[in-house]
Motif scaffolding. Structure first.
Motif, PDB file in Angstrom:
ATOM      1  N   ASN A 161       0.959  -1.308   0.060  1.00  0.00           N
ATOM      2  CA  ASN A 161       0.075  -0.026   0.069  1.00  0.00           C
ATOM      3  C   ASN A 161       0.848   1.087   0.017  1.00  0.00           C
ATOM      4  O   ASN A 161       1.504   1.579   0.856  1.00  0.00           O
ATOM      5  N   VAL A 162       0.974   1.911  -1.156  1.00  0.00           N
ATOM      6  CA  VAL A 162       2.109   2.995  -1.359  1.00  0.00           C
ATOM      7  C   VAL A 162       1.739   4.093  -0.575  1.00  0.00           C
ATOM      8  O   VAL A 162       0.720   4.689  -0.814  1.00  0.00           O
ATOM      9  N   THR A 163       2.614   4.612   0.250  1.00  0.00           N
ATOM     10  CA  THR A 163       2.172   5.892   1.101  1.00  0.00           C
ATOM     11  C   THR A 163       2.901   7.124   0.364  1.00  0.00           C
ATOM     12  O   THR A 163       2.374   8.177   0.494  1.00  0.00           O
ATOM     13  N   SER A 164       3.827   6.935  -0.042  1.00  0.00           N
ATOM     14  CA  SER A 164       4.435   7.876  -0.942  1.00  0.00           C
ATOM     15  C   SER A 164       5.346   7.482  -1.931  1.00  0.00           C
ATOM     16  O   SER A 164       6.158   6.487  -1.810  1.00  0.00           O
ATOM     17  N   SER A 165       5.400   8.166  -3.327  1.00  0.00           N
ATOM     18  CA  SER A 165       5.916   7.571  -4.390  1.00  0.00           C
ATOM     19  C   SER A 165       7.350   8.287  -4.418  1.00  0.00           C
ATOM     20  O   SER A 165       7.612   9.170  -4.269  1.00  0.00           O
ATOM     21  N   VAL A 166       8.286   7.241  -4.962  1.00  0.00           N
ATOM     22  CA  VAL A 166       9.666   7.595  -5.329  1.00  0.00           C
ATOM     23  C   VAL A 166       9.767   7.289  -6.864  1.00  0.00           C
ATOM     24  O   VAL A 166      10.116   6.047  -7.242  1.00  0.00           O
ATOM     25  N   GLU A 169      11.638   6.985   3.078  1.00  0.00           N
ATOM     26  CA  GLU A 169      12.211   7.808   1.981  1.00  0.00           C
ATOM     27  C   GLU A 169      13.575   8.041   2.083  1.00  0.00           C
ATOM     28  O   GLU A 169      14.113   8.137   0.959  1.00  0.00           O
ATOM     29  N   SER A 179       9.669   3.024  -3.567  1.00  0.00           N
ATOM     30  CA  SER A 179       8.495   3.789  -2.996  1.00  0.00           C
ATOM     31  C   SER A 179       8.179   3.436  -1.625  1.00  0.00           C
ATOM     32  O   SER A 179       8.422   2.269  -1.337  1.00  0.00           O
ATOM     33  N   CYS A 233      -3.047   1.732  -1.984  1.00  0.00           N
ATOM     34  CA  CYS A 233      -2.777   2.298  -3.197  1.00  0.00           C
ATOM     35  C   CYS A 233      -1.635   1.512  -3.845  1.00  0.00           C
ATOM     36  O   CYS A 233      -0.748   1.501  -3.257  1.00  0.00           O
ATOM     37  N   ILE A 274       1.848   3.398  -7.965  1.00  0.00           N
ATOM     38  CA  ILE A 274       2.846   4.296  -7.467  1.00  0.00           C
ATOM     39  C   ILE A 274       2.313   5.761  -7.645  1.00  0.00           C
ATOM     40  O   ILE A 274       2.768   6.524  -6.957  1.00  0.00           O
ATOM     41  N   GLU A 322       1.170  10.031  -3.241  1.00  0.00           N
ATOM     42  CA  GLU A 322       2.045  11.423  -3.082  1.00  0.00           C
ATOM     43  C   GLU A 322       3.258  11.430  -3.152  1.00  0.00           C
ATOM     44  O   GLU A 322       3.970  10.335  -2.679  1.00  0.00           O
TER      45      GLU A 322
END
Lengths: 347, 434
Positions: free
Chosen positions: A132-137, A302, A320, B17, B20, B24
């Protein structure tokens, strides 16, 4: 003749024990008859020998029941307690029949702890895990990436501690494999012939965890399948994680598949909900459960998004930040563990 | 109603989510981005613009078809607008024109190559011309200027003009440094031309080595030229090739604009080696820092080097340092004879603390080429070093530093025969963690 000696010896032992068993069965019937004739004082001495050796389990249960009743009517409560305790130790699943059993016996039975104090067993199954992606890289411009479920197995030890008829505390210790897939597609535009060109990276991350899930089960009804729902929390420790990854480039050479270690946070915390059932079998339960695990903590950070420079530069894939969610389906077996004892009444 | 709540609860529970792109972006100050095209991209230079970066590169469609490529990005390296292509121009250098805090345009310096397989003279099969493109903020070409030999005389070899680098001076002029060669048998010499911002020529001047008495040596100019107080300074390698061996030394031409040499400091002119200066940048104190590669004349035992020059272009004594991808991992400079990896110095930037960061590449054993970063103080003493890369070939084109010491690096990443441009912003220690 010497060669036949062991055979005769074996035959003697079998005959002897059969004779003893037949004799103890007769003793039990004699004791029953003696009890029914009211000669209660004679019952203990009649049964003593065969209780030490000679009764099978069922006969032993009947003998202790007879002994308990005898002591009850002889007004020897301490010896009655001892006989009842021995009865419950011999057969923890012994159940009274209030319609038939004397009220004194029923009363004495109820003054003992007759429920299992805990259950212990094993559990195994499969899980389907997805981040469950919380912030994308994102490292590649014009890319689309998606995580999909991967299947893996899990196995472990299971403990159930019943608080009462409805509520059971259920800690486990699991060895879990978890895996999921990623596909990242980078659009490179069109060549002079108008063909759309892509770089496609596919990877499978595999993780090994030691998990300590703790749930509280709530049983709806007592039935053949004993359905329940459960909720709880799991604390997990990551033993290792790696990713097997390759990149296919349209109109160019591929980046060969390789497996590289990838760093993950050691500790993870998840919320659990589950539904399942228990089927009484042997001295315990066959269990089946569907569980959903919702990650509460990120398994990476991150700060470490570019730590694996080989994957970053060779496959153009950043790390990510994500949590892990997973479904699992497990089956298992738990054995009831009893420790009967006289309950002390609070004043 | 209860069942609706239950469904909502379960939906919330299992929602995740998975794409990707839907999440955010991570709140990071550092990043690395790769830009891919239908054909191989190679990086030339990165320049800071008010809201991001401008990255100049080339897209190679075939050996004789290279297209200059301009990528503009936001602060996080995400493309801002379409990637611009300029056919007929092999990019060499970029100058961002600014009007206050606003970008008013871009000047792209490059080469245009005319191929004539039927040319009567071998030297005319490939004829190079220097091309300058003035591009507006949306990437459209506003004006061009080309330096080429337009002679129709097929009995002689046409002059090749190649652009090297450009800058601006205090008079709002574009200063362009290039090379020209009159014949394949003759050495390459330097030229400098000044243009106004509409690409009208203000002056043109050639520089050769007659003054220093070595007329058979070639100028190989570094990727930067600097204009200060009416003077120009750049770095060159003065190269003589003989078969598979090359011998070169370093020179810092320091000239007065539209005039002659004021200084020509040299290093290595009395010894035999391959010395390439690839970049020169002003320090935050006095003088400049120079980076490049030193190797044996057959190209082996290559190391990255750093040297300081003063404001007049004189090499500062005892300032030269050599670095090796293996031997310098413990933050030690080495003797130039020691080498366990093939290293190059490609670009340099000064940092707010008075030091420099050198960027190049290293190839250790049979490994692929990786990025090699070295931080030195103002004296050239190494403070830290870093090697980054994967299984492909990573090479550096340029490095710049901001006022906080953060570093932005552009380069080329070659994987499976296809290369892409990367843009990387690190913190002041070369880390991608923050």
């Amino acid at each position: 003749m010497k060669r036949l000696l062991p055979f005769f010896l074996f035959l003697f032992v079998v005959c002897e024990s059969y004779a003893q068993h037949v004799s103890c069965s007769q003793t039990l019937r004699l004791a029953q008859s003696t009890y029914e004739q009211g000669r209660l004082h004679e019952v203990p001495s009649l049964l003593q020998g065969c209780l030490t050796s000679g009764f099978n389990k069922q006969e032993k249960v009947s003998a202790y029941k007879l002994l308990t009743l005898s002591y009850l009517y002889l007004e020897e409560p301490e010896k009655a307690d001892e006989a009842m305790l021995n009865l419950l130790r011999t057969d923890p699943y012994f159940e009274i029949n209030p319609a038939v059993d004397p009220a004194e016996f029923v009363g004495l039975y109820k003054s003992f702890r007759t429920k299992p104090i805990y259950r212990v067993g094993v559990v195994m199954g499969v899980n389907a895990t997805r981040p469950n992606v919380t912030s994308s890289v994102e490292t590649a411009a014009n890319s689309e990436s998606e995580y999909t479920y991967g299947l893996a197995f899990q196995v472990g030890a299971n403990v159930e501690i019943p608080f009462n008829e409805k509520i059971t505390f259920n800690p486990s210790l699991l060895f879990q494999q978890k895996g999921f897939d990623i596909e990242s597609k980078v659009s490179r535009g069109t060549d002079l012939e108008g063909n759309e060109l892509y770089n496609t990276t596919t990877g499978r991350e595999q993780q090994t965890w030691i998990a300590l899930p703790v749930t509280v089960q709530y049983s709806f009804t007592k039935s053949r399948f004993n359905p329940y729902i459960a909720a709880g929390i799991s604390t997990d420790y990551c033993l290792r994680s790696d990713i097997t990854i390759e990149t296919i480039q349209d109109n160019a050479g591929a980046v060969q598949e390789k497996t590289v270690d990838i760093e993950r946070n050691k500790i993870n915390l998840s919320a659990l909900v589950a539904a399942g059932g228990k089927l009484r079998i042997f001295g315990g339960y066959f269990t089946g459960e569907i569980r959903y695990q919702y990650g509460l903590l990120n398994v990476n950070s991150e700060e470490k998004a570019y730590d694996n420079s080989d994957v970053v530069f060779s496959n153009n894939l950043g790390d990510s930040v994500f949590k892990l969610n997973s479904f699992s389906v497990t089956v298992g077996y738990v054995q009831n563990i009893f420790n009967p004892k006289k309950l002390t009444r609070r004043k | 109603m209860k069942s609706i709540y239950a469904i909502l609860f379960l939906t919330t529970l299992v929602w995740a989510c998975n794409n990707i792109e839907d999440a955010e972006p991570a709140a990071k100050n550092t990043f690395i981005k790769f830009y891919h095209g239908p054909y191989s991209y190679t990086s030339v230079e990165v320049e800071r613009i008010p809201d991001g970066y401008a990255v100049l590169g080339n897209m190679t469609i075939s050996d004789d078809s290279v297209v200059a490529t301009l990528i503009r990005t936001d602060e996080n390296g995400n493309p801002a607008g379409e990637i611009q292509y300029y056919p007929g121009c092999t990019a060499k250098s970029l100058q961002v024109l600014q009007n206050g805090d606003q970008v008013s345009g871009y000047v792209i310096l490059g080469d245009s190559i005319k191929v004539d397989p039927n040319a009567s003279k071998v030297g005319n099969i490939l004829v190079y011309a220097t091309r300058i493109l003035l591009v507006n903020t949306s990437g459209t070409i506003q004006s061009t200027r080309t330096y080429r030999d337009d002679s129709q005389d097929t009995s002689r070899v046409l002059i090749d003009y190649r652009g090297n680098t450009l800058t601006t001076n205090e008079n709002n002029e574009l200063i362009i440094l290039g090379n020209y060669r009159e014949d394949l048998s003759r050495p390459e010499k330097s030229f400098v031309v000044a243009l106004d911002f509409n690409l009208n020529q203000q002056w043109y001047k050639t520089y050769d080595l007659i003054d220093v008495g070595q007329t058979d040596y070639n100028y190989v100019n570094a990727k930067s030229i600097h204009a200060k107080q009416g003077n120009l300074i750049w770095a060159s390698s003065i190269l003589k090739s003989t078969g598979e061996f090359s011998d070169s030394y370093l020179a810092i031409p320091f000239v007065e604009a539209e005039s002659t040499f004021k200084n020509f400091s040299m290093m290595g002119e009395t010894s035999s080696q391959l010395f390439y200066a690839t970049d020169i940048k002003p320090s935050n104190g006095p003088g400049y820092g120079v980076v490049g590669t030193r190797a044996s004349t057959d190209g082996s035992n290559a190391n990255m080097f750093f040297a300081r020059v003063d404001g007049f272009g004189n090499f500062v004594a005892e300032s030269t340092r050599y670095f090796d991808g293996v031997l310098s991992q413990q933050n030690e400079a080495i003797d130039f004879t020691a080498s366990e990896s093939q290293d190059t110095g490609e670009s340099i930037t000064s940092t707010p603390d008075g030091g420099f960061v050198l960027a190049g590449s290293t190839k250790i054993g049979s490994n692929s080429t990786d990025i090699f970063l070295i931080k030195v103080n103002s004296s050239g003493d190494i403070l830290w070093n870093k090697i980054l890369g994967g299984s492909g070939e990573e090479t550096i084109s340029s490095i710049i530093s901001d006022s906080d010491g953060n570093l932005t690096i552009s380069g080329t990443n070659n994987l499976g025969g296809l290369s892409s441009i990367f843009l990387m912003k690190t913190d002041s220690k070369g880390e991608l963690k923050n």
